[in-house]
Scaffold this motif. Structure first.
Motif, mmCIF file in Angstrom:
data_model
loop_
_atom_site.group_PDB
_atom_site.id
_atom_site.type_symbol
_atom_site.label_atom_id
_atom_site.label_comp_id
_atom_site.label_asym_id
_atom_site.label_seq_id
_atom_site.Cartn_x
_atom_site.Cartn_y
_atom_site.Cartn_z
ATOM 1 N N LEU A 182 0.839 -1.192 0.000
ATOM 2 C CA LEU A 182 0.000 0.000 0.000
ATOM 3 C C LEU A 182 0.878 1.247 0.000
ATOM 4 O O LEU A 182 1.707 1.445 0.896
ATOM 5 C CB LEU A 182 -0.915 0.007 1.225
ATOM 6 N N LEU A 183 0.711 2.073 -1.019
ATOM 7 C CA LEU A 183 1.383 3.368 -1.083
ATOM 8 C C LEU A 183 0.388 4.405 -0.579
ATOM 9 O O LEU A 183 -0.619 4.694 -1.246
ATOM 10 C CB LEU A 183 1.811 3.668 -2.522
ATOM 11 N N SER A 184 0.669 4.973 0.582
ATOM 12 C CA SER A 184 -0.298 5.857 1.231
ATOM 13 C C SER A 184 -0.077 7.319 0.849
ATOM 14 O O SER A 184 1.073 7.782 0.740
ATOM 15 C CB SER A 184 -0.198 5.730 2.760
ATOM 16 N N ARG A 185 -1.194 8.011 0.636
ATOM 17 C CA ARG A 185 -1.226 9.459 0.444
ATOM 18 C C ARG A 185 -0.256 9.907 -0.647
ATOM 19 O O ARG A 185 0.612 10.765 -0.432
ATOM 20 C CB ARG A 185 -0.937 10.171 1.752
ATOM 21 N N VAL A 186 -0.415 9.329 -1.820
ATOM 22 C CA VAL A 186 0.396 9.728 -2.973
ATOM 23 C C VAL A 186 -0.271 10.939 -3.630
ATOM 24 O O VAL A 186 -1.460 10.902 -3.971
ATOM 25 C CB VAL A 186 0.511 8.570 -3.985
ATOM 26 N N ALA A 187 0.489 12.005 -3.790
ATOM 27 C CA ALA A 187 -0.061 13.248 -4.346
ATOM 28 C C ALA A 187 -0.545 13.045 -5.775
ATOM 29 O O ALA A 187 0.122 12.379 -6.584
ATOM 30 C CB ALA A 187 0.993 14.355 -4.308
ATOM 31 N N VAL A 188 -1.686 13.650 -6.100
ATOM 32 C CA VAL A 188 -2.274 13.535 -7.430
ATOM 33 C C VAL A 188 -1.865 14.752 -8.258
ATOM 34 O O VAL A 188 -2.069 15.909 -7.842
ATOM 35 C CB VAL A 188 -3.816 13.443 -7.344
ATOM 36 N N GLU A 189 -1.273 14.500 -9.420
ATOM 37 C CA GLU A 189 -0.873 15.577 -10.309
ATOM 38 C C GLU A 189 -2.018 15.941 -11.239
ATOM 39 O O GLU A 189 -2.883 15.103 -11.538
ATOM 40 C CB GLU A 189 0.352 15.164 -11.125
ATOM 41 N N VAL A 190 -1.999 17.218 -11.710
ATOM 42 C CA VAL A 190 -3.001 17.688 -12.669
ATOM 43 C C VAL A 190 -2.301 17.929 -14.002
ATOM 44 O O VAL A 190 -1.283 18.640 -14.065
ATOM 45 C CB VAL A 190 -3.680 18.984 -12.185
ATOM 46 N N GLU A 191 -2.827 17.342 -15.073
ATOM 47 C CA GLU A 191 -2.237 17.460 -16.393
ATOM 48 C C GLU A 191 -3.286 17.956 -17.378
ATOM 49 O O GLU A 191 -4.489 17.827 -17.154
ATOM 50 C CB GLU A 191 -1.675 16.108 -16.849
ATOM 51 N N GLY A 192 -2.806 18.474 -18.508
ATOM 52 C CA GLY A 192 -3.700 18.899 -19.577
ATOM 53 C C GLY A 192 -3.896 20.406 -19.620
ATOM 54 O O GLY A 192 -3.671 21.118 -18.626
ATOM 55 N N LYS A 193 -4.319 20.900 -20.796
ATOM 56 C CA LYS A 193 -4.568 22.326 -21.000
ATOM 57 C C LYS A 193 -6.046 22.626 -20.811
ATOM 58 O O LYS A 193 -6.897 21.838 -21.198
ATOM 59 C CB LYS A 193 -4.118 22.747 -22.385
ATOM 60 N N SER A 194 -6.312 23.779 -20.219
ATOM 61 C CA SER A 194 -7.687 24.141 -19.910
ATOM 62 C C SER A 194 -7.868 25.643 -20.085
ATOM 63 O O SER A 194 -6.890 26.410 -20.186
ATOM 64 C CB SER A 194 -8.022 23.723 -18.478
ATOM 65 N N VAL A 195 -9.107 26.084 -20.079
ATOM 66 C CA VAL A 195 -9.410 27.513 -20.206
ATOM 67 C C VAL A 195 -9.144 28.251 -18.908
ATOM 68 O O VAL A 195 -9.139 29.480 -18.878
ATOM 69 C CB VAL A 195 -10.881 27.708 -20.631
ATOM 70 N N TYR A 196 -8.949 27.514 -17.814
ATOM 71 C CA TYR A 196 -8.703 28.132 -16.515
ATOM 72 C C TYR A 196 -7.212 28.124 -16.221
ATOM 73 O O TYR A 196 -6.466 27.221 -16.639
ATOM 74 C CB TYR A 196 -9.455 27.395 -15.418
ATOM 75 N N PRO A 197 -6.734 29.115 -15.474
ATOM 76 C CA PRO A 197 -5.291 29.206 -15.212
ATOM 77 C C PRO A 197 -4.753 28.093 -14.299
ATOM 78 O O PRO A 197 -3.574 27.765 -14.348
ATOM 79 C CB PRO A 197 -5.142 30.581 -14.550
ATOM 80 N N GLY A 198 -5.579 27.557 -13.459
ATOM 81 C CA GLY A 198 -5.103 26.518 -12.550
ATOM 82 C C GLY A 198 -6.234 25.676 -11.982
ATOM 83 O O GLY A 198 -7.418 25.997 -12.141
ATOM 84 N N TRP A 199 -5.799 24.611 -11.328
ATOM 85 C CA TRP A 199 -6.779 23.673 -10.766
ATOM 86 C C TRP A 199 -6.326 23.182 -9.394
ATOM 87 O O TRP A 199 -5.127 23.095 -9.109
ATOM 88 C CB TRP A 199 -6.958 22.440 -11.677
ATOM 89 N N LYS A 200 -7.317 22.904 -8.559
ATOM 90 C CA LYS A 200 -7.070 22.215 -7.287
ATOM 91 C C LYS A 200 -7.826 20.879 -7.323
ATOM 92 O O LYS A 200 -8.817 20.738 -8.042
ATOM 93 C CB LYS A 200 -7.573 23.049 -6.103
ATOM 94 N N VAL A 201 -7.325 19.926 -6.538
ATOM 95 C CA VAL A 201 -7.993 18.624 -6.480
ATOM 96 C C VAL A 201 -8.371 18.312 -5.038
ATOM 97 O O VAL A 201 -7.634 18.660 -4.104
ATOM 98 C CB VAL A 201 -7.091 17.495 -7.042
ATOM 99 N N GLU A 202 -9.511 17.688 -4.873
ATOM 100 C CA GLU A 202 -9.983 17.239 -3.557
ATOM 101 C C GLU A 202 -10.446 15.783 -3.653
ATOM 102 O O GLU A 202 -11.324 15.476 -4.473
ATOM 103 C CB GLU A 202 -11.154 18.113 -3.082
ATOM 104 N N PRO A 203 -9.825 14.898 -2.852
ATOM 105 C CA PRO A 203 -8.679 15.140 -1.955
ATOM 106 C C PRO A 203 -7.399 15.300 -2.759
ATOM 107 O O PRO A 203 -7.323 14.847 -3.905
ATOM 108 C CB PRO A 203 -8.653 13.882 -1.086
ATOM 109 N N PRO A 204 -6.379 15.882 -2.169
ATOM 110 C CA PRO A 204 -5.132 16.114 -2.924
ATOM 111 C C PRO A 204 -4.282 14.855 -3.112
ATOM 112 O O PRO A 204 -3.319 14.876 -3.884
ATOM 113 C CB PRO A 204 -4.388 17.148 -2.064
ATOM 114 N N SER A 205 -4.607 13.765 -2.399
ATOM 115 C CA SER A 205 -3.812 12.536 -2.508
ATOM 116 C C SER A 205 -4.727 11.311 -2.462
ATOM 117 O O SER A 205 -5.875 11.392 -2.026
ATOM 118 C CB SER A 205 -2.767 12.464 -1.384
#
Length: 408
Positions: free
Chosen positions: A318-341
């Motif tokens: 089990l790999l615990s709390r691995v951070a999730v990356e955000v990829e791809g181009k979008s019309v918005y300048p940035g993105w957040k993810v929930e949960p982050p891992s």
């Protein structure tokens, strides 16, 4: 002087006869009344019943009868039979072992129970089992030198023996004993089965069938027998593998020797094969070991081919709390993810799983926001696996996360 009445006149007078009738009637009444009220005793031998004997058990040497003493009027007692009295012992809830149990007697309502002999009985409960025993052939008076039995067929080849566990442990073999003349005549024989035992049975032992069908060919030469080959394996592969199977070709070889010696040969071993720390499957030619008895010889090839097959041994991590990356181009300048891992479970052989470096992780979760126009959206978590197929991702928790556009 008055004349004294004669005896005959007195006896024949009506008054005397009335008096005698009353006396006789009173005597009969007294006798009958006394016979109804006077009590006496009587002893009966009554069969003893054993109730609730547990299944698959049997009683060893139980008492068959008890003596019951009853009290009552002679008329009632004389009409009683042993079946009118019930004597029983209850074995409910008992297991295998020895016990002393009370005898319970139930008498008819018109009589009284005075005594029961014995008041207690000793019993032993033994396990009652059914065992299959192979039927062996023992030629009556033996076979002459140079002759042996070939193509032996016994139907059925096993008999069913039922009895206590202690008695069945005394059984050595079950055998039939055809004569030399019967074997020379050939054809099918129906022979009685004999149980060979080390000592006398203590209880009843039954077996079925009592007779079996037998057919064999009386052959000349040295007796032969086919026995399976057993590959002698020691050691174990490296931790990444487990032994899957050992295939021997041929699986059966022929040995020859005296019939009494062949009966003791159940398998033939190869020379020892060491598979300590092997990392791949092995295919080899291995010599056969000579039989333990020098009078028994191997017929034909003295070696066999052995294939040692392996199967990968896998573990999970089990790999615990691995951070999730955000990829791809979008019309918005940035993105957040929930949960982050997320938690990632991987599977693979121990060496690969244990060498996995969490700082330079080859297993990377990510989400792709290309062409996403919603400011808030739940998307599946994807995995980038850079282990070249050495590890497999078996679970991601949670499997979906929420991406939120950063519009500030």
């Amino acid at each position: 002087m008055a004349e004294t009445p004669k005896t005959d006149d007195i006896i024949s007078s009506p008054m005397f006869l009335r008096v005698m009738a009353v006396v006789i009637a009173f005597a009969f009444w007294f006798y009958a009344s006394g016979s109804r009220t006077t009590e006496t005793t009587r002893s009966l031998s009554v069969p003893l019943e054993y109730l609730n004997v547990p299944p698959q058990t049997t009683l060893k040497g139980p008492v068959k009868e008890v003596e019951v003493v009853l009290s009552g009027t002679p008329g009632v007692l004389s009409s009683l039979s042993p079946e009118a009295v019930v004597c029983e012992v209850d074995a409910r809830g008992l297991g295998v072992g020895k016990y002393r149990l009370a005898v319970r007697a139930i008498a008819p309502k018109d009589v009284k129970l005075v005594d029961v002999v014995p008041t207690h009985v000793d019993i032993e409960l033994l396990r009652y089992i059914d065992r299959l025993i192979p039927v062996e052939v023992a030629v009556d008076k033996g076979l002459p030198p140079g002759l042996y039995l070939d193509m032996v067929e016994i139907v059925p080849k096993d008999i069913s023996v039922k009895g206590s566990e202690k008695d069945l442990a005394k059984i050595g073999t079950a055998r039939i004993a055809p004569t030399l003349e019967e074997l020379k005549a050939g054809g099918e024989l129906t022979l009685p089965v004999e149980i060979v035992r080390s000592e006398e049975f203590e209880d009843d032992v039954t077996f079925e069938p009592k007779r079996v069908k037998f057919r064999a060919v009386l052959a000349e030469g040295v007796p032969k027998k086919n026995v399976p080959v057993n590959a002698r394996i020691i050691g174990k592969p490296v931790d990444d593998f487990r032994l899957k199977a050992v295939v021997v070709e041929p699986a059966v070889v022929t040995v020859e020797g005296p019939l009494a010696k062949l009966d003791r040969v159940t398998k033939l071993d190869t020379e020892t094969i060491d598979i300590t720390d092997i990392t791949k499957e092995q295919n080899m030619v291995v010599p056969l070991r000579e039989p333990d008895d020098p009078l028994v010889k191997i017929v034909g090839a003295q070696s066999v081919r052995v294939n040692v097959l392996l199967t990968p041994f896998t573990v999970t991590r089990l790999l615990s709390r691995v951070a999730v990356e955000v990829e791809g181009k979008s019309v918005y300048p940035g993105w957040k993810v929930e949960p982050p891992s997320v938690n990632v479970t991987v599977e693979g052989v121990p060496s690969e799983v244990n060498s996995l470096d969490e700082k330079e992780l080859l297993i990377q979760p990510f989400v792709n926001v290309t062409n996403v126009v919603s400011r808030r959206l739940t998307v599946p978590v994807q995995i980038r696996n850079r282990t070249e197929g050495k590890l497999k991702v078996v679970r991601v928790e949670p499997s979906n996360i929420t991406v939120i556009a950063d519009v500030q």
